[in-house]
Design a protein around this motif. Sequence first.
Motif, short mmCIF file in Angstrom:
data_model
loop_
_atom_site.label_atom_id
_atom_site.label_comp_id
_atom_site.label_asym_id
_atom_site.label_seq_id
_atom_site.Cartn_x
_atom_site.Cartn_y
_atom_site.Cartn_z
N ARG A 74 0.84 -1.19 0.00
CA ARG A 74 0.00 0.00 0.00
C ARG A 74 0.88 1.25 0.00
O ARG A 74 2.00 1.22 0.52
CB ARG A 74 -0.92 0.03 1.24
CG ARG A 74 -1.80 -1.19 1.39
CD ARG A 74 -2.81 -1.34 0.28
NE ARG A 74 -3.67 -0.16 0.24
CZ ARG A 74 -4.34 0.22 -0.84
NH1 ARG A 74 -4.24 -0.45 -1.96
NH2 ARG A 74 -5.10 1.29 -0.80
N PRO A 75 0.41 2.36 -0.54
CA PRO A 75 1.22 3.59 -0.61
C PRO A 75 1.20 4.36 0.72
O PRO A 75 0.61 5.43 0.82
CB PRO A 75 0.53 4.38 -1.73
CG PRO A 75 -0.91 3.95 -1.64
CD PRO A 75 -0.87 2.50 -1.23
N ILE A 76 1.84 3.78 1.73
CA ILE A 76 1.82 4.39 3.06
C ILE A 76 3.25 4.69 3.49
O ILE A 76 4.12 3.81 3.45
CB ILE A 76 1.12 3.47 4.07
CG1 ILE A 76 -0.34 3.28 3.64
CG2 ILE A 76 1.19 4.04 5.48
CD1 ILE A 76 -1.09 2.25 4.41
N GLU A 77 3.47 5.92 3.90
CA GLU A 77 4.79 6.36 4.34
C GLU A 77 5.13 5.79 5.72
O GLU A 77 4.25 5.60 6.56
CB GLU A 77 4.84 7.90 4.42
CG GLU A 77 4.57 8.59 3.11
CD GLU A 77 5.73 8.47 2.15
OE1 GLU A 77 6.88 8.43 2.60
OE2 GLU A 77 5.47 8.42 0.93
N GLU A 78 6.40 5.56 5.95
CA GLU A 78 6.87 5.06 7.25
C GLU A 78 6.51 6.04 8.37
O GLU A 78 6.17 5.62 9.47
CB GLU A 78 8.38 4.84 7.19
CG GLU A 78 8.95 4.16 8.43
CD GLU A 78 8.46 2.74 8.64
OE1 GLU A 78 8.48 2.30 9.81
OE2 GLU A 78 8.06 2.06 7.68
N GLU A 79 6.56 7.32 8.09
CA GLU A 79 6.22 8.33 9.10
C GLU A 79 4.78 8.19 9.56
O GLU A 79 4.47 8.36 10.73
CB GLU A 79 6.48 9.74 8.55
CG GLU A 79 6.31 10.83 9.57
CD GLU A 79 7.32 10.75 10.72
OE1 GLU A 79 6.98 11.25 11.81
OE2 GLU A 79 8.42 10.21 10.54
#
Length: 150
Positions: A74-79
């Motif tokens: 999924r396009p989810i940032e680590e932050e």
Amino acid sequence: MHCPFCQSADTKVIDTRVSDDGYSIRRRRECTVCTKRFTTQESMVLVVVKRDGSSEPFNREKVISGVRKACKGRPIEEEALKLLGIQVERDLRARGVAEVKAEEVGLAILEPLRQLDEVAYMRFASVYQHFNTLEDYSTAIEALRNARAE
């Protein structure tokens, strides 16, 4: 508190501050014997009681790791995952209890994860809400649609 330099038990607190996360206290201390200064940190331990009855300290990294698996591809940032972990910990600590069940930790993840990514939410919910049939998935999808419409 023993001095880390001379091992004397005679120390005094010279400054106290709440840490940035709000869950611990930093104390600056001075040894009255050798006059050296050192810092200590105190924090409340939140304990997670596992299904088998054993317990372990709450670990935000375990929350993030579990959510990361649900977010795979999924396009989810680590932050965003780190912020979710902080939010879950904050919510659990706000309950004002020293122990929480592992199941409660999983359930506390659901709402912030739903707001972050609905597909990852469904993956995670299927485990923590014990989906056993297609009807369970269908009901959860319908609930997501209804929440989106509100």
